[in-house]
Design a protein around this motif. Structure first.
Motif, PDB file in Angstrom:
ATOM      1  N   UNK A 205       0.835  -1.207   0.000  1.00 17.75           N
ATOM      2  CA  UNK A 205       0.000   0.000   0.000  1.00 17.75           C
ATOM      3  C   UNK A 205       0.871   1.258   0.000  1.00 17.75           C
ATOM      4  N   UNK A 206       1.950   1.230   0.795  1.00 12.75           N
ATOM      5  CA  UNK A 206       2.811   2.409   0.884  1.00 12.75           C
ATOM      6  C   UNK A 206       3.510   2.720  -0.431  1.00 12.75           C
ATOM      7  N   UNK A 207       3.714   1.713  -1.268  1.00 12.51           N
ATOM      8  CA  UNK A 207       4.408   1.913  -2.544  1.00 12.51           C
ATOM      9  C   UNK A 207       3.502   2.487  -3.632  1.00 12.51           C
ATOM     10  N   UNK A 208       2.200   2.532  -3.389  1.00 20.35           N
ATOM     11  CA  UNK A 208       1.260   3.030  -4.391  1.00 20.35           C
ATOM     12  C   UNK A 208       1.245   4.559  -4.424  1.00 20.35           C
TER      13      UNK A 208
ATOM     14  N   UNK B 182      -0.886   8.189  -4.852  1.00 19.45           N
ATOM     15  CA  UNK B 182      -2.171   8.600  -4.283  1.00 19.45           C
ATOM     16  C   UNK B 182      -3.326   8.225  -5.211  1.00 19.45           C
ATOM     17  N   UNK B 183      -3.102   8.343  -6.505  1.00 14.47           N
ATOM     18  CA  UNK B 183      -4.152   7.983  -7.465  1.00 14.47           C
ATOM     19  C   UNK B 183      -4.431   6.481  -7.433  1.00 14.47           C
ATOM     20  N   UNK B 184      -3.371   5.676  -7.308  1.00 20.82           N
ATOM     21  CA  UNK B 184      -3.542   4.216  -7.235  1.00 20.82           C
ATOM     22  C   UNK B 184      -4.249   3.809  -5.949  1.00 20.82           C
TER      23      UNK B 184
ATOM     24  N   UNK C  23      -4.567   5.428  10.401  1.00 22.26           N
ATOM     25  CA  UNK C  23      -5.848   4.752  10.162  1.00 22.26           C
ATOM     26  C   UNK C  23      -6.848   5.716   9.548  1.00 22.26           C
ATOM     27  N   UNK C  24      -6.962   6.884  10.161  1.00 17.95           N
ATOM     28  CA  UNK C  24      -7.926   7.893   9.698  1.00 17.95           C
ATOM     29  C   UNK C  24      -7.540   8.433   8.329  1.00 17.95           C
ATOM     30  N   UNK C  25      -6.244   8.726   8.136  1.00 25.19           N
ATOM     31  CA  UNK C  25      -5.790   9.253   6.848  1.00 25.19           C
ATOM     32  C   UNK C  25      -6.015   8.259   5.714  1.00 25.19           C
ATOM     33  N   UNK C  26      -5.855   6.987   6.002  1.00 27.76           N
ATOM     34  CA  UNK C  26      -6.080   5.952   4.983  1.00 27.76           C
ATOM     35  C   UNK C  26      -7.522   5.963   4.508  1.00 27.76           C
ATOM     36  N   UNK C  27      -8.447   6.146   5.429  1.00 25.64           N
ATOM     37  CA  UNK C  27      -9.869   6.099   5.085  1.00 25.64           C
ATOM     38  C   UNK C  27     -10.338   7.358   4.366  1.00 25.64           C
ATOM     39  N   UNK C  28      -9.534   8.420   4.418  1.00 24.30           N
ATOM     40  CA  UNK C  28      -9.915   9.648   3.713  1.00 24.30           C
ATOM     41  C   UNK C  28      -9.901   9.472   2.196  1.00 24.30           C
ATOM     42  N   UNK C  29      -9.161   8.479   1.710  1.00 23.82           N
ATOM     43  CA  UNK C  29      -9.055   8.261   0.260  1.00 23.82           C
ATOM     44  C   UNK C  29     -10.190   7.394  -0.282  1.00 23.82           C
ATOM     45  N   UNK C  30     -11.079   6.947   0.593  1.00 28.79           N
ATOM     46  CA  UNK C  30     -12.145   6.035   0.169  1.00 28.79           C
ATOM     47  C   UNK C  30     -13.301   6.800  -0.475  1.00 28.79           C
ATOM     48  N   UNK C  31     -13.751   6.311  -1.614  1.00 31.52           N
ATOM     49  CA  UNK C  31     -14.977   6.825  -2.232  1.00 31.52           C
ATOM     50  C   UNK C  31     -16.109   5.871  -1.860  1.00 31.52           C
ATOM     51  N   UNK C  32     -17.000   6.338  -1.024  1.00 33.98           N
ATOM     52  CA  UNK C  32     -18.059   5.475  -0.495  1.00 33.98           C
ATOM     53  C   UNK C  32     -19.161   5.270  -1.526  1.00 33.98           C
ATOM     54  N   UNK C  33     -19.592   4.004  -1.631  1.00 29.34           N
ATOM     55  CA  UNK C  33     -20.599   3.641  -2.619  1.00 29.34           C
ATOM     56  C   UNK C  33     -21.992   3.476  -2.024  1.00 29.34           C
ATOM     57  N   UNK C  34     -22.066   3.195  -0.720  1.00 28.51           N
ATOM     58  CA  UNK C  34     -23.373   2.945  -0.103  1.00 28.51           C
ATOM     59  C   UNK C  34     -23.298   3.200   1.401  1.00 28.51           C
TER      60      UNK C  34
END
Length: 385
Positions: A217-220, A222-224, A263-274
Motif C-alpha cells: 500500500x505504501x508503494x502506491x 495517491x491515485x492508485x 488509520x484515519x488518513x487511509x480512510x480519507x481516500x475512500x470513495x463510499x458507494x453505499x
C-alpha cells in the motif's frame, strides 16, 4: 592518531545508547581529536525520545531469566541415564522436527493464542541465542532492551530462526535447536560464533501484522490508492489500528497516536458507494479517534484528548467513553463545571461504570477543596484591607 580513535569511539558509543541523531554542523575531525562535545539536532525527535525513555525506565535485565534453559537445565534430563549427554542433546530429546532433515527442531515452553503467524508477516519478538559451551547468550534482544522486528521470508534473520518463528502463535514461548546449515553455516560469524556451530534460540512472540499488505500500500501513488477496492483500503486501515494498539499496550503513546492517525488518513481516500461502507468507515474512525483520545489522556495532553473525544461525539452524541475522556481531561484542566456536565452524561448512558462514578467522586472532592482554598484566599485579602 590515538586521540582520533578515542573520539570516534566516543561517537560510535553514543549510537549504541540512543537513536541516530543528525549533527547541527559538519563533522570536524579536529573537534573529535580535541574531545569537543558534538551538537545534535533533537527537537524533531521529541516523541521518539519520550517513547524510548519509557522503555529505558524498565529494568535493563528484566525477563532475561524468564525462559532461559541455563536456569532449568537439570529439568531437561530425560532420565538419569542421559547425564552423559550434552545440554543440547538432552534438550533435543524433547523436541520435534520442523524440517525433514531435523535441521530445525522445536519445543514449546508456553502455549500461544490465536492462529499461527501468516506468511510474510512483520513480527515482534524477544529472544536469547545460545552456544552450547557458553554460560551466557551470544545475542539477546532482552539484554539490549530492544525487540526484534523483522518481516519473515525476507532473509532478515538466519533461516532456522525464520522457520521457527513462522510456526509460532502470539504470546508463545519456544526453543529452537538449529543446525549449522540453517544457522551460521560452515564459516560461522566470528568472533562470537565459530564455524559449524549448533545454536539454540529461545523466542517469545509478542505480536505480528500483515506487513506485505502495508508495504504494498505504501508503494502506491495517491491515485492508485484511491483506485483500490473498498475492502483492501479497509484492511489497511485496520492494520494501522492494530499496530497502534500494540504501541498503546507498551505505553508508547506517541507512536500509537501516529498509527491511529494513519488509520484515519487511509480512510480519507475512500470513495463510499453505499450506506454500509459509510457505517464501516465511521465505525473504524470512531475506534481510532477514541484510542487517540486515550493516548493523549495518558500522556497528559488534555486539550488534544478533548479534541479527539469531541470528534467521536460528532458521530455518536452520547458515546459514553468519549464523554468520560472529555470529562476527565476537563477535570485535569480545572474546568469543573464542564467536566461534571460530560461525566453526568456519561453516567446517564453507562450508569454501572465504576470508572465514571469514581471520577465524579474525585471531581466532587477536588472542587470542594478548590472552593475552600478560594474562600480562604479571599478572606485573607479582605483581612489585609
Amino acid at each position: 592518531m590515538q586521540s582520533t580513535r578515542q573520539g570516534l569511539k566516543k561517537l560510535s558509543s553514543f549510537g549504541l545508547c540512543g537513536p541516530t541523531l543528525p549533527l547541527k554542523d559538519g563533522l570536524d575531525m579536529r573537534k573529535i581529536e580535541e574531545g569537543t562535545e558534538l551538537e545534535f539536532m533533537t527537537d524533531h525527535l521529541e516523541d521518539e525520545l519520550k517513547d524510548m525513555q519509557i522503555e529505558s525506565n524498565k529494568i535493563y535485565f528484566e525477563g532475561v531469566d524468564k525462559f532461559s534453559y541455563l536456569f532449568d537445565q537439570d529439568s531437561d534430563d530425560e532420565a538419569e541415564g542421559n547425564s552423559s549427554l550434552s545440554w543440547f542433546e538432552r534438550i533435543g530429546l524433547k523436541m520435534r522436527n520442523l524440517t525433514q532433515d531435523g535441521g530445525v527442531r522445536k519445543m514449546i515452553k508456553k502455549e500461544g493464542i490465536g492462529s499461527v503467524v501468516p506468511a510474510n508477516c512483520k513480527i515482534r519478538a524477544h529472544y536469547n541465542g545460545y552456544l552450547e559451551d557458553l554460560d551466557e547468550p551470544f545475542d539477546s534482544s532482552r539484554l539490549r532492551n530492544k525487540e526484534l522486528q523483522v518481516t519473515l521470508g525476507k532473509s532478515e534473520i538466519v533461516l532456522g530462526l525464520d522457520i521457527g518463528i513462522a510456526s509460532m502463535r502470539k504470546e508463545e514461548v519456544a526453543r529452537f535447536l538449529i543446525q549449522p546449515s540453517y544457522g551460521y553455516g560452515r564459516m560461522g560469524c566470528p568472533p562470537r560464533i565459530p564455524g559449524n556451530a549448533t545454536i539454540l534460540f529461545e523466542v517469545e512472540l509478542l505480536g505480528f501484522t500483515d506487513s506485505a499488505l502495508l508495504d504494498d500500500y505504501q508503494e502506491l501513488s495517491e491515485e492508485e490508492k484511491r483506485g483500490l477496492p473498498f475492502q483492501s483500503i479497509l484492511e489497511v486501515a485496520k492494520l494501522h489500528n492494530v499496530e497502534g494498539n500494540d504501541f498503546y499496550k507498551r505505553q508508547q503513546y506517541g507512536k500509537a497516536t501516529r498509527k491511529y492517525m494513519s488509520t484515519i488518513n487511509t480512510l480519507e481516500s475512500v470513495t463510499l458507494q453505499n450506506e454500509e461502507q459509510e457505517r464501516d468507515v465511521v465505525h473504524i474512525c470512531i475506534k481510532a479517534y477514541l484510542n487517540m483520545a486515550l493516548c493523549h489522556l495518558k500522556a497528559a495532553h488534555f486539550g488534544k484528548a478533548i479534541a479527539a473525544g469531541k470528534k467521536v461525539l460528532q458521530w455518536e452524541v452520547e458515546h459514553p467513553k468519549a464523554l468520560y475522556i472529555c470529562g476527565k481531561a476537563l477535570h485535569h484542566l480545572g474546568e469543573f463545571k464542564s467536566a461534571r456536565t460530560y461525566l453526568m452524561r456519561a453516567n446517564a448512558t453507562m450508569p454501572s461504570s465504576r470508572d465514571v462514578l469514581k471520577e465524579l467522586q474525585i471531581l466532587d472532592h477536588d472542587e470542594t477543596r478548590w472552593l475552600a482554598a478560594e474562600r480562604d484566599m479571599c478572606k485573607k485579602m479582605f483581612e489585609r484591607n
